[in-house]
Design an enzyme around this catalytic site. Structure first.
Site, PDB file in Angstrom:
ATOM      1  N   LYS A  14      54.854  44.136  23.358  1.00 45.79           N
ATOM      2  CA  LYS A  14      54.568  42.976  22.506  1.00 45.79           C
ATOM      3  C   LYS A  14      54.060  43.392  21.126  1.00 45.79           C
ATOM      4  O   LYS A  14      54.504  42.850  20.124  1.00 45.79           O
ATOM      5  CB  LYS A  14      53.549  42.043  23.174  1.00 45.79           C
ATOM      6  CG  LYS A  14      54.058  41.410  24.453  1.00 45.79           C
ATOM      7  CD  LYS A  14      53.035  40.483  25.092  1.00 45.79           C
ATOM      8  CE  LYS A  14      51.717  41.123  25.457  1.00 45.79           C
ATOM      9  NZ  LYS A  14      51.764  42.069  26.585  1.00 45.79           N
ATOM     10  N   ARG A  89      47.485  32.768  27.795  1.00 48.09           N
ATOM     11  CA  ARG A  89      47.615  33.514  29.049  1.00 48.09           C
ATOM     12  C   ARG A  89      47.439  32.622  30.277  1.00 48.09           C
ATOM     13  O   ARG A  89      47.575  33.110  31.389  1.00 48.09           O
ATOM     14  CB  ARG A  89      46.597  34.653  29.092  1.00 48.09           C
ATOM     15  CG  ARG A  89      46.937  35.745  28.104  1.00 48.09           C
ATOM     16  CD  ARG A  89      45.992  36.904  28.268  1.00 48.09           C
ATOM     17  NE  ARG A  89      46.312  37.920  27.281  1.00 48.09           N
ATOM     18  CZ  ARG A  89      46.262  39.205  27.510  1.00 48.09           C
ATOM     19  NH1 ARG A  89      45.916  39.647  28.694  1.00 48.09           N
ATOM     20  NH2 ARG A  89      46.554  40.058  26.566  1.00 48.09           N
ATOM     21  N   ARG A 134      43.457  54.497  23.976  1.00 48.40           N
ATOM     22  CA  ARG A 134      42.934  53.265  24.579  1.00 48.40           C
ATOM     23  C   ARG A 134      42.552  53.547  26.028  1.00 48.40           C
ATOM     24  O   ARG A 134      43.398  53.737  26.873  1.00 48.40           O
ATOM     25  CB  ARG A 134      43.967  52.133  24.499  1.00 48.40           C
ATOM     26  CG  ARG A 134      43.980  51.467  23.159  1.00 48.40           C
ATOM     27  CD  ARG A 134      44.915  50.298  23.076  1.00 48.40           C
ATOM     28  NE  ARG A 134      44.737  49.310  24.137  1.00 48.40           N
ATOM     29  CZ  ARG A 134      45.491  48.236  24.246  1.00 48.40           C
ATOM     30  NH1 ARG A 134      46.471  48.006  23.387  1.00 48.40           N
ATOM     31  NH2 ARG A 134      45.291  47.371  25.215  1.00 48.40           N
TER      32      ARG A 134
END
Length: 190
Positions: A14, A89, A134
């Site tokens: 995304k 979401r 991350r």
């Protein structure tokens, strides 16, 4: 105004694809993940709260997310439209977004959903953890929890947009350019 929801599980691409859509169509990017990470880095109260949920692979509560998104939306000057990355979401978030956009005189045009198999998602997230650092992408248990949360809580949002005839599924497997071309083709047909 061209408002797009870019949808897909963690690791679907995304972020990468939204950058290309933004460049081509001149949209403003609203990524809840980026906004949360900026707040976490800045050690704001919202950032600390968001981090406590994100570290467990859980979703940040709707009211916090929606208020933050509304604030970012209103900061934009004369936008051509927005790409919502990582939001909504849940069906409750989708309804809240529709209500907010309606009050601003606009609406979601389409939800573009990147379809990627679960094993491919795990591989992509492992690679992203190595490249970006991350930590939420490095832990296999957190990765699986994020995928499970997506399936249980986020995937039902597909039905919300299907009922509005605003849902388009995009094959998320292939080169970055191939996936981009599929997305551009879908947008250009709107």
């Amino acid at each position: 105004m061209l408002n797009i929801v870019l949808f897909g599980p963690p690791g679907a691409g995304k972020g990468t694809q939204s950058e290309r859509i933004i460049e081509k169509y001149g949209l403003k990017h609203l990524s809840t993940g980026d906004i949360f990470r900026a707040n976490i880095k800045g050690e704001t109260e919202l950032g600390k709260l968001a981090k406590s949920y994100m570290d467990k692979g859980q979703l940040v509560p709707d009211e916090v997310t929606i208020k933050m998104l509304q604030s970012e939306f209103k900061k934009a000057e004369n936008p051509k439209g927005f790409i919502f990355d990582g939001f909504p979401r849940t069906n409750a978030q989708a309804e809240a977004l529709d209500n907010f956009l309606s009050s601003e005189g606009t609406s979601i045009k389409v939800m573009l959903a990147l379809d990627v198999a679960e094993e491919e998602l795990r591989e992509r997230l492992k690679k992203r953890a190595e490249v970006s650092g991350r930590v939420d992408d490095a832990n296999p248990e957190v990765i699986q929890n994020r995928i499970n949360v997506y399936k249980a809580e986020t995937l039902p949002v597909k039905e919300y947009y299907l009922k509005q005839d605003k849902f388009i599924e995009i094959d998320g497997i292939g080169t970055v350019d191939e996936i981009t071309n599929r997305l551009f083709t879908a947008i250009d047909k709107l």
